[in-house]
Write an enzyme that holds these catalytic residues in place. Structure first.
Site, PDB file in Angstrom:
ATOM      1  N   CYS A  29       0.826  -1.209   0.000  1.00 29.15           N
ATOM      2  CA  CYS A  29       0.000   0.000   0.000  1.00 29.15           C
ATOM      3  C   CYS A  29       0.862   1.262   0.000  1.00 29.15           C
ATOM      4  O   CYS A  29       1.537   1.562   0.987  1.00 29.15           O
ATOM      5  CB  CYS A  29      -0.905  -0.040   1.238  1.00 29.15           C
ATOM      6  SG  CYS A  29      -1.786   1.475   1.588  1.00 29.15           S
ATOM      7  N   CYS A  32       0.000   3.846   2.679  1.00 24.00           N
ATOM      8  CA  CYS A  32       0.429   3.326   3.985  1.00 24.00           C
ATOM      9  C   CYS A  32       1.904   3.646   4.221  1.00 24.00           C
ATOM     10  O   CYS A  32       2.310   3.992   5.338  1.00 24.00           O
ATOM     11  CB  CYS A  32       0.237   1.816   4.062  1.00 24.00           C
ATOM     12  SG  CYS A  32      -1.477   1.271   3.918  1.00 24.00           S
TER      13      CYS A  32
END
Length: 104
Positions: A29, A32
């Site tokens: 991600c 993230c």
């Protein structure tokens, strides 16, 4: 304070007392990866909140049981109760303002 990795097994035991921020993330991600250093920065400046991160790919049960549908998602728990949920990248100043609502 450091950001501690947690799992499905110890999620409740680690996050059910005091104020805790849990970062639900995954290695693939991109947002993230942008959020992680922000959380580490905020964690270093606060002793009134416990900071945790949980990889949703390695620990799907908790993410599924509390309805994590997108990442990064940050949960704030106070004494075991989810009091806030933030989805998407969150800057440090905004994160601090959110945490200030739940600390004394």
């Amino acid at each position: 304070m450091a950001v501690v990795d947690i799992t499905d097994t110890d999620f409740g035991a680690k996050t059910d007392e005091g104020v805790a921020l849990i970062d639900f993330w995954a290695t693939w991600c991109g947002p993230c990866k942008m959020q992680s250093p922000i959380i580490e920065q905020v964690a270093e400046s606060r002793s009134d909140v416990d900071f945790y991160k949980m990889d949703v790919d390695e620990n799907p049960a908790t993410a599924q049981s509390i309805g994590i549908l997108a990442i990064p998602t940050l949960l704030v728990k106070k004494n075991g109760e989810v009091v806030d949920r933030i989805t998407g990248y969150t800057p440090a100043d905004e994160l601090n303002k959110i945490l200030d609502q739940y600390t004394d």
